[in-house]
Design an enzyme around this catalytic site. Structure first.
Site, PDB file in Angstrom:
ATOM      1  N   LEU B  15     -69.122  36.872  15.583  1.00  0.00           N
ATOM      2  CA  LEU B  15     -68.569  38.161  14.845  1.00  0.00           C
ATOM      3  C   LEU B  15     -69.939  39.211  15.528  1.00  0.00           C
ATOM      4  O   LEU B  15     -70.972  38.866  15.931  1.00  0.00           O
ATOM      5  CB  LEU B  15     -68.917  37.902  13.587  1.00  0.00           C
ATOM      6  CG  LEU B  15     -68.170  37.063  13.053  1.00  0.00           C
ATOM      7  CD1 LEU B  15     -68.258  36.686  11.260  1.00  0.00           C
ATOM      8  CD2 LEU B  15     -66.541  37.223  12.985  1.00  0.00           C
ATOM      9  N   CYS B  16     -69.399  40.596  15.280  1.00  0.00           N
ATOM     10  CA  CYS B  16     -70.089  41.677  15.768  1.00  0.00           C
ATOM     11  C   CYS B  16     -71.383  41.848  15.126  1.00  0.00           C
ATOM     12  O   CYS B  16     -71.394  41.325  13.705  1.00  0.00           O
ATOM     13  CB  CYS B  16     -69.546  42.968  15.619  1.00  0.00           C
ATOM     14  SG  CYS B  16     -68.091  43.090  16.911  1.00  0.00           S
ATOM     15  N   PRO B  17     -72.636  41.810  15.376  1.00  0.00           N
ATOM     16  CA  PRO B  17     -72.843  42.503  17.057  1.00  0.00           C
ATOM     17  C   PRO B  17     -72.968  41.220  17.846  1.00  0.00           C
ATOM     18  O   PRO B  17     -73.402  41.587  19.103  1.00  0.00           O
ATOM     19  CB  PRO B  17     -74.162  43.095  16.846  1.00  0.00           C
ATOM     20  CG  PRO B  17     -74.883  42.530  15.787  1.00  0.00           C
ATOM     21  CD  PRO B  17     -73.928  41.855  14.975  1.00  0.00           C
TER      22      PRO B  17
END
Ligand code: SF4
Lengths: 347, 78
Positions: B15-17
């Site tokens: 998942l970002c980042p």
């Protein structure tokens, strides 16, 4: 010709660090940003997981700030090292599980290492005296500088005039007169500066920059630690605490119930690490079981799971139970009624 | 003729980042002109990786999604 001085700015994605960096850039200093990813940062995650947010793409505020400022941004993964900060904070926790003072010390220390490795001259933060009750008091400012090892290489441009001159000021790398003397919780001076610099649409996080300042999230973290009997955690644990409804009927297991399709899809990715359940006879959410439930517990979990599906009012539903190894079986259960799930089971 | 390197980075399930961090770390090992294909499952990368590229002087050559994957091809800048 005098040497071009270089500073690294801690960029959280909020307004203060943005203004602090800009203030120093205005004085001709070369500034680059640094952002630390602890695993608890508000940026990204839930927005990526939950379907609702899909309509409005969520930006990463640190990247956005860097782009507005026209500076490079270095994002550093500190997930492993951060565990010690969160598990054993020397200065304790804030209102919830946020170890803000230790966290600041840790991040400034990391920035200190970074400037040595990258031949930069000093560090900038957006701290303001009196802004946050625990970590941004006048008394804590020297603690962060000292315990991080940054000492007077740490410049806080927004409140520098209220603090003793740092090396960049004494050496004339920056003009102290052009720094600021903001104190307190009012946001007015920052908003005025933002307007002056032409910044709008900036993020204004209410509590802080991470999930640890969130009451519900902190309760789930404490519950996790209590259930496992120690304060350890992995990144997956941290992620899963952000997803779904968490229901703990017994100390030895809890259910993670997807609240919508996006969460269901996310939880699917964990099906070979947890026992999972989904209703076969009616539509309903995917549920993961964390812990070590007995056969009897599985039956209870299936009844709870049924409560959250379309078959909640049926006499009986068919619940598929999948083990970590992929083996499956079906349980026929009667869904629990709403009042049969005590409020205290909800974490 | 100079042959540029083309590499692939699997950032699925991150998942970002994190996909941005893995891209950043991978790009550090590449040379100017090399290409990197990043394969992700978090739709957030469609904003975040191009933003990271703009900030750091890299060029996005392609952005696409297929099935549940989001794929970005970038060229390493100076
Ligand atoms: S809010 Fe979170 S990231 Fe920010 S200082 Fe506190 S603990 Fe650290």
């Amino acid at each position: 010709m005098s040497k071009q001085r270089k500073a690294v700015a801690l960029i959280s994605g909020g307004l203060d660090s943005m203004l602090a960096a800009k203030t120093v850039m205005e004085q001709g200093v070369h500034v680059e940003g640094i952002n630390f990813f602890t695993g608890f940062c508000v940026e990204g995650h839930t927005h990526a997981i939950r379907d609702k947010a899909k309509a409005k793409p969520k930006r990463n505020n640190s990247l956005w700030v860097a782009e507005q400022l026209g500076i490079k941004l270095h994002i550093v993964d500190v997930i492993e090292e951060y565990k010690n900060v969160l598990i054993n904070p020397k200065h304790g926790y804030g209102a919830y599980m946020n170890p803000c003072l230790d966290c600041k010390i840790f991040m400034v220390n990391k920035a200190r290492q970074w400037i040595v490795e990258n031949d930069f001259d000093f560090i900038i933060t957006g701290e303001v005296i009196g802004q946050r009750p625990m970590s941004q008091r006048k008394a804590t400012m020297p603690i962060v500088a000292k315990e991080s090892g940054a000492d007077d290489l740490l410049l806080r441009p927004l409140c520098a005039k209220n603090l003793p001159p740092t090396l960049p000021e004494r050496e004339g790398w920056v003009d102290r007169e052009k720094l600021h003397d903001i104190t307190g919780r009012s946001r007015k001076p920052q908003m005025a500066m933002a307007e002056q610099f032409g910044f709008d649409d900036y993020a204004q996080p209410a509590g802080g920059c991470c999930f640890l300042t969130d009451k519900n999230y902190s309760a789930k973290l404490v519950d996790l630690w209590q259930a496992q009997g120690n304060k350890d955690y992995e990144l997956d644990d941290v992620m899963l605490l952000k997803v779904g409804r968490h229901i703990r009927p017994q100390p030895n297991f809890k259910l993670i119930v997807a609240r919508e399709e996006g969460e269901g899809r996310f939880l699917q990715g964990y099906k070979n690490e947890f026992i999972s359940m989904n209703c076969l006879s009616h539509s309903g959410p995917l549920v993961l079981l964390d812990g070590s439930p007995s056969a009897e517990d599985l039956y209870l979990a299936a009844r709870i799971t049924a409560r959250f599906g379309q078959g909640r009012d049926a006499e009986q539903v068919d619940m598929n139970v999948m083990n970590k190894d992929g083996s499956e079986r079906t349980l026929q259960v009667k869904p629990l009624k709403k009042e049969e799930i005590p409020e205290e089971w909800y974490v | 003729m100079i042959v540029m390197n083309k590499e692939t980075l699997n950032a699925r399930r991150l998942l970002c980042p994190l996909p941005v961090i893995r891209t950043q770390d991978k790009v550090k090992q590449l040379k100017v002109g090399d290409q990197l294909e990043v394969i992700c499952t978090d739709p957030g990368v469609m904003q975040d990786i191009p933003a990271w590229c703009r900030i750091n002087g890299h060029k996005v050559l392609e952005k696409k999604s297929c099935d549940h994957d989001y794929i970005i091809v970038l060229e390493v800048g100076a």
